[in-house]
Design an enzyme around this catalytic site. Structure first.
Site, mmCIF file in Angstrom:
data_model
loop_
_atom_site.group_PDB
_atom_site.id
_atom_site.type_symbol
_atom_site.label_atom_id
_atom_site.label_comp_id
_atom_site.label_asym_id
_atom_site.label_seq_id
_atom_site.Cartn_x
_atom_site.Cartn_y
_atom_site.Cartn_z
ATOM 1 N N HIS A 75 -38.445 16.941 93.246
ATOM 2 C CA HIS A 75 -37.652 18.107 92.876
ATOM 3 C C HIS A 75 -38.424 19.408 93.125
ATOM 4 O O HIS A 75 -39.660 19.427 93.136
ATOM 5 C CB HIS A 75 -37.222 18.003 91.412
ATOM 6 C CG HIS A 75 -36.159 16.950 91.203
ATOM 7 N ND1 HIS A 75 -35.402 16.867 90.063
ATOM 8 C CD2 HIS A 75 -35.727 15.959 92.017
ATOM 9 C CE1 HIS A 75 -34.547 15.853 90.170
ATOM 10 N NE2 HIS A 75 -34.740 15.286 91.349
ATOM 11 N N CYS A 101 -38.315 17.113 85.285
ATOM 12 C CA CYS A 101 -38.987 18.389 85.560
ATOM 13 C C CYS A 101 -39.265 19.127 84.259
ATOM 14 O O CYS A 101 -40.285 19.825 84.161
ATOM 15 C CB CYS A 101 -38.150 19.239 86.508
ATOM 16 S SG CYS A 101 -38.105 18.530 88.169
ATOM 17 N N CYS A 104 -34.011 19.241 85.564
ATOM 18 C CA CYS A 104 -33.644 17.936 85.005
ATOM 19 C C CYS A 104 -34.681 17.545 83.935
ATOM 20 O O CYS A 104 -35.680 18.240 83.748
ATOM 21 C CB CYS A 104 -33.579 16.877 86.106
ATOM 22 S SG CYS A 104 -35.216 16.375 86.692
ATOM 23 N N GLU A 114 -38.888 22.015 91.270
ATOM 24 C CA GLU A 114 -39.752 22.453 90.169
ATOM 25 C C GLU A 114 -41.065 21.679 90.190
ATOM 26 O O GLU A 114 -42.146 22.228 89.999
ATOM 27 C CB GLU A 114 -39.058 22.233 88.815
ATOM 28 C CG GLU A 114 -37.732 22.965 88.649
ATOM 29 C CD GLU A 114 -36.539 22.151 89.115
ATOM 30 O OE1 GLU A 114 -36.634 21.427 90.133
ATOM 31 O OE2 GLU A 114 -35.482 22.237 88.464
HETATM 32 N N1 LIG Z 1 -33.368 20.888 88.942
HETATM 33 C C1 LIG Z 1 -33.233 20.167 90.070
HETATM 34 C C2 LIG Z 1 -32.180 19.297 90.211
HETATM 35 C C3 LIG Z 1 -32.058 18.596 91.379
HETATM 36 N N2 LIG Z 1 -32.973 18.762 92.358
HETATM 37 C C4 LIG Z 1 -32.775 18.082 93.641
HETATM 38 C C5 LIG Z 1 -32.830 16.607 93.711
HETATM 39 C C6 LIG Z 1 -31.865 16.282 94.817
HETATM 40 O O1 LIG Z 1 -32.478 16.503 96.081
HETATM 41 C C7 LIG Z 1 -30.784 17.320 94.613
HETATM 42 C C8 LIG Z 1 -29.708 16.899 93.648
HETATM 43 O O2 LIG Z 1 -28.839 16.066 94.292
HETATM 44 P P1 LIG Z 1 -27.230 16.132 94.097
HETATM 45 O O3 LIG Z 1 -26.892 14.917 93.352
HETATM 46 O O4 LIG Z 1 -26.890 17.397 93.361
HETATM 47 O O5 LIG Z 1 -26.721 16.204 95.489
HETATM 48 O O6 LIG Z 1 -31.459 18.417 94.073
HETATM 49 C C9 LIG Z 1 -34.027 19.625 92.201
HETATM 50 O O7 LIG Z 1 -34.859 19.804 93.117
HETATM 51 N N3 LIG Z 1 -34.141 20.305 91.041
HETATM 52 ZN ZN LIG Z 2 -36.023 17.667 88.297
#
Ligand SMILES: Nc1ccn([C@H]2C[C@H](O)[C@@H](COP(=O)(O)O)O2)c(=O)n1
Ligand SMILES: [Zn+2]
Length: 195
Positions: A79, A108, A105, A81
């Site tokens: 992610h 993170c 999430c 973060e």
């Molecule tokens: N706070 C976040 C939440 C999600 N991500 C990333 C992880 C995945 O690459 C994408 C989420 O996938 P989705 O199910 O929305 O297509 O985003 C993150 O980096 N930071």
């Molecule tokens: Zn996360």
């Protein structure tokens, strides 16, 4: 004597713009996320976006969202973060702030808390109750981390970067257009973060 420029980015707009720009390095076809960490002195100390770990091929690992978990992106993507924290160029980020284009999430949130970051500024949050985000909120609040929604400018403000000419323009108008939806406030569970 000429006056200083009045139409410039506020600190929060500046750091969120950097997070947004960083998100454009992501290869995730569905959701691009960016994060920017500043220390107590408002200096940028870490930047990240969602992507695969070093040495793991973007072409060999899957980018899908559904089906067999092993064949989705979820077990593999780092992610934004997490990457921003791991990329930090300063050991002590105690009391720092993380600007992130998407609400963190629960995984993170744990990293944010353990790294000493004391404030999260986010631009978007998936609508409805999503367990990973509910758990994150629970943890962050319990640990005393301030959670703040990015305050978008009162008037329309957009940055246009022309990579061909190397020019950038900051356009602002006095009024927000009513007809145009604000992408920072309007995302669905499955939509791209930035249109
Ligand atoms: N706070 C976040 C939440 C999600 N991500 C990333 C992880 C995945 O690459 C994408 C989420 O996938 P989705 O199910 O929305 O297509 O985003 C993150 O980096 N930071
Ligand atoms: Zn996360």
């Amino acid at each position: 004597m000429s006056k200083p420029r009045e139409d410039y980015l506020s600190w929060d707009e500046y750091f969120m713009s950097i997070a947004l720009l960083s998100s454009q390095r992501s290869k995730d076809p569905a959701t691009q996320v960016g994060a920017c960490i500043i220390n107590k002195k408002q200096r940028i100390v870490g930047i990240g976006y969602n992507g695969l770990p070093h040495g793991c091929s973007d072409k060999e690992l899957p980018w899908g969202k559904t089906g067999d978990w092993m064949e989705t992106k979820y077990p593999y993507v780092c992610h934004a973060e997490m990457n921003a924290i791991l990329n930090k160029n300063q050991a002590d980020i105690d009391g720092g702030t993380i600007f992130t284009t998407l609400y963190p999430c629960n995984e993170c949130a744990k990293l944010i808390i353990q790294s000493g970051i004391s404030k999260v500024v986010y631009a978007n949050k998936k609508p409805g109750s999503v367990p990973a985000f509910d758990a994150s909120e629970r943890l962050l609040k319990m640990a005393g981390v301030i959670i703040s929604k990015f305050d978008p400018p009162a008037s329309e403000k957009s940055l246009k970067i022309d990579l061909n000419t190397g020019s950038i323009s900051l356009d602002s108008s006095q009024q927000k257009s009513i007809s145009k939806p604000n992408p920072l406030q309007n995302i669905s569970n499955d939509s791209k973060i930035i249109a």
